[in-house]
Design an enzyme around this catalytic site. Sequence first.
Site, short mmCIF file in Angstrom:
data_model
loop_
_atom_site.label_atom_id
_atom_site.label_comp_id
_atom_site.label_asym_id
_atom_site.label_seq_id
_atom_site.Cartn_x
_atom_site.Cartn_y
_atom_site.Cartn_z
N GLY A 391 24.15 -51.97 17.80
CA GLY A 391 24.55 -52.68 17.18
C GLY A 391 23.43 -53.27 15.61
N GLY A 393 23.22 -56.19 12.50
CA GLY A 393 23.61 -57.05 11.55
C GLY A 393 22.85 -58.34 11.25
N TYR A 395 21.58 -61.12 12.04
CA TYR A 395 21.10 -62.05 12.79
C TYR A 395 19.68 -60.51 13.03
CZ TYR A 395 19.71 -64.39 17.60
OH TYR A 395 18.70 -64.77 18.30
N GLY A 396 20.16 -59.50 13.55
CA GLY A 396 19.04 -58.95 13.79
C GLY A 396 19.88 -57.61 14.43
N LYS A 397 19.13 -56.99 15.70
CA LYS A 397 19.61 -56.10 16.51
C LYS A 397 20.07 -56.20 17.44
CE LYS A 397 16.56 -52.19 13.89
NZ LYS A 397 16.54 -51.16 13.85
N VAL A 398 21.10 -55.09 18.47
CA VAL A 398 21.47 -55.48 19.83
C VAL A 398 21.63 -53.85 20.33
CG1 VAL A 398 23.82 -56.24 21.37
CG2 VAL A 398 23.48 -56.72 18.13
N LYS A 412 20.64 -59.72 22.01
CA LYS A 412 20.94 -59.37 21.38
C LYS A 412 19.38 -60.03 20.46
CE LYS A 412 23.54 -62.15 17.42
NZ LYS A 412 24.50 -62.88 17.28
N ASP A 508 33.84 -67.74 11.69
CA ASP A 508 33.63 -66.51 11.45
C ASP A 508 34.68 -65.29 12.10
OD1 ASP A 508 32.61 -63.81 9.75
OD2 ASP A 508 30.74 -63.49 10.72
#
Length: 719
Positions: A391, A393, A395-398, A412, A508
């Site tokens: 994933g 977003g 914020y960054g990557k997962v 995360k 959110d």
Amino acid sequence: RLDRNALTGKVPTNLNNLTNVNELNLAHNDLKGPFPDLSQMNSLSYVDLSNNSFDPTEAPLWFSTLPSVTTLICEFGSLQGRVPDKLFSYSQIQQVKLRNNAFNNTLDMGNAVGPLLQLVDLQNNQISAITLGSGIKNYTLILVGNPVCTATLANTNYCQLQQPTTKAYSTSLANCGGKSCPPEQKLSPQSCECAYPYEGTMYFRGPSFRELSNVTVFHSLEMSLWVKLGLTPGSVFLQNPFFNIDDYLQIQVALFPSGEKSFNRSEVQKIGFELSNQTYKPPKEFGPYYFIASPYAFQVPQGGNSISPGVAAGIACGGAVLVLGLVGLGLYAIRQKKRAERAIGLSKPFASWAPSGKDSGGAPQLKGARWFSYDELKKCSNNFSESNEIGSGGYGKVYRGMLSDGQVVAIKRAQQGSMQGGLEFKTEIELLSRVHHKNLVGLVGFCFEQGEQMLVYEFMANGTLRESLSGRSGIHLDWKRRLRIALGSARGLAYLHELANPPIIHRDVKSTNILLDENLTAKVADFGLSKLVSDSSKGHVSTQVKGTMGYLDPEYYMTQQLTEKSDVYSFGVVMLELITAKQPIEKGKYVVREVRTAMNRDDEEHYGLTEMMDPTIRNTVLLGFRRYLELALQCVEESATDRPTMSEVVKAIETLLQNDGMNTNSTSASSSATDFGSSKGVVRQIYGDALPNNKKDINDTNAFDYSGGYTLSAKVEPK
């Protein structure tokens, strides 16, 4: 304005007591019973009662007695008898629209026609004759579809659809001659020079006028815009005003820079914020509005060419040498700094969390979570390989990882630009480690070394609720499973609001932030946007608006005051999503409005929502559907005070399940069935939006594209 709200029943008789109301719009509902009596509403200037189902009646007496009416609209109704003669003699009357009724007999326009009358639209009635007064007629009369047009008036303008006699207002460019501009540029009405304007569309929801050629009114809007937005007088261009299908006044607006070809970025942000956030207030006759901006093409400044080629070459060479020298020094300094930081990090990984580098007990106080080294997480995620990426977003990557004890986790990893300060990161992980609930995704640990910030969460094998609703996960969610998922999510949010210390507002809540474990137990995820409520007496947190369009509480968006009821609104949208399986905004249609418009209480099975429902549950028994739908609509009430608390939502869903004889102590959706086919063990994206074809795109989102002068992030970002 109460138009297009699917209102039913009779109009209350005490509506007549609202003597200070200026505008009344009840059009496009399903109101029945006697035609409303508005005889005491002497302040009314605009009335629209079209497209309802009132009892057949002759024109009411108040048609001829209200002293302030400028516009009277009652189309597609059941009015009959003779059109009142006095209606057209009001000194202030401008428009009368009564088409598609059953008016008959003779229409008598007489000689005492009001001086401001512009339009009389009586199409498709049963008028058989007409009496016209002598003198010049400055108004448009439309009788198409009446018996009178088959005989004496067949070839007159009255019996033909006519073009408007006056042209809608547009800012004049007459002083600029026939000058033309390159593509993307337009002619400024103030300087007659080509420039790059900031453009968009203003939608006025309740203007007090209908005349679109009124120069004075539109001049007042132009002046208001340039004065209140700090622009040069005459730098506003208005074009193409018209009333759209929602009866909103829609106007194209172009704002031109002062003495320049284009606006800079800060100017666009300022103007866009004032219009999009409705800080700007238009003249009162325009009423409330909203603004949708067009993308602005920022221009790269063009320098002059007065320096000779030889001088330019000399400057370039000298500059190159200087830059190379500075780069070398910078690289050496960075290398030395990293060596020092690495040495400190290995010996004392939390020292940098304390102010001024002093160790004041820098290690975070964790409950149920632990610290991971960078090398440990690097190893368990296969060097953060693309094959382990599940994933992404804002914020960054997962990444999916497996710890040495065999536990599967979601890692995360913050990207550069999304990292917090050390103390803020420490505060967040201390908070997350204290939050323990079976319906919240648990924090396993964190990493804070070598310039990295990573959070380690428990891994959710069945991905997000959105994936299941869209069919991408292969999991079939029947109605009972959906109720259990709603209950579990509600319990998680209620814990954050009422039992966490201090209370937490998620801000959110959406279907991509509700994850499903191997038993389909719903767990609320991603507190990257969450806010603490530490001042209970205040009751709200004033904050910059963040969240995802479609789920965003309109009251929070307007006031920037965040409360627990903002999460309740977002959860109500998720409840509707469980019915429709569609995202909240699709093809410009908003699920909350579409559901309210389509609702029909006479349909006892699906309440008029059959066509909107997810086909996989449409033909099944939906126990408690009426109460569930009512609860969802209570959650998305426009006013926060009218919404329930999350604990009240939990009790209501528990009651639904108990009435069906189901166990509410378990919120595992798998309790309604045992076989999920291929859903077990499938690696799914967790904390970002869907990643089709295994390609991860941080900018890919199905959220509403917001084009105002500032951006509402559709992705989850850190606090």
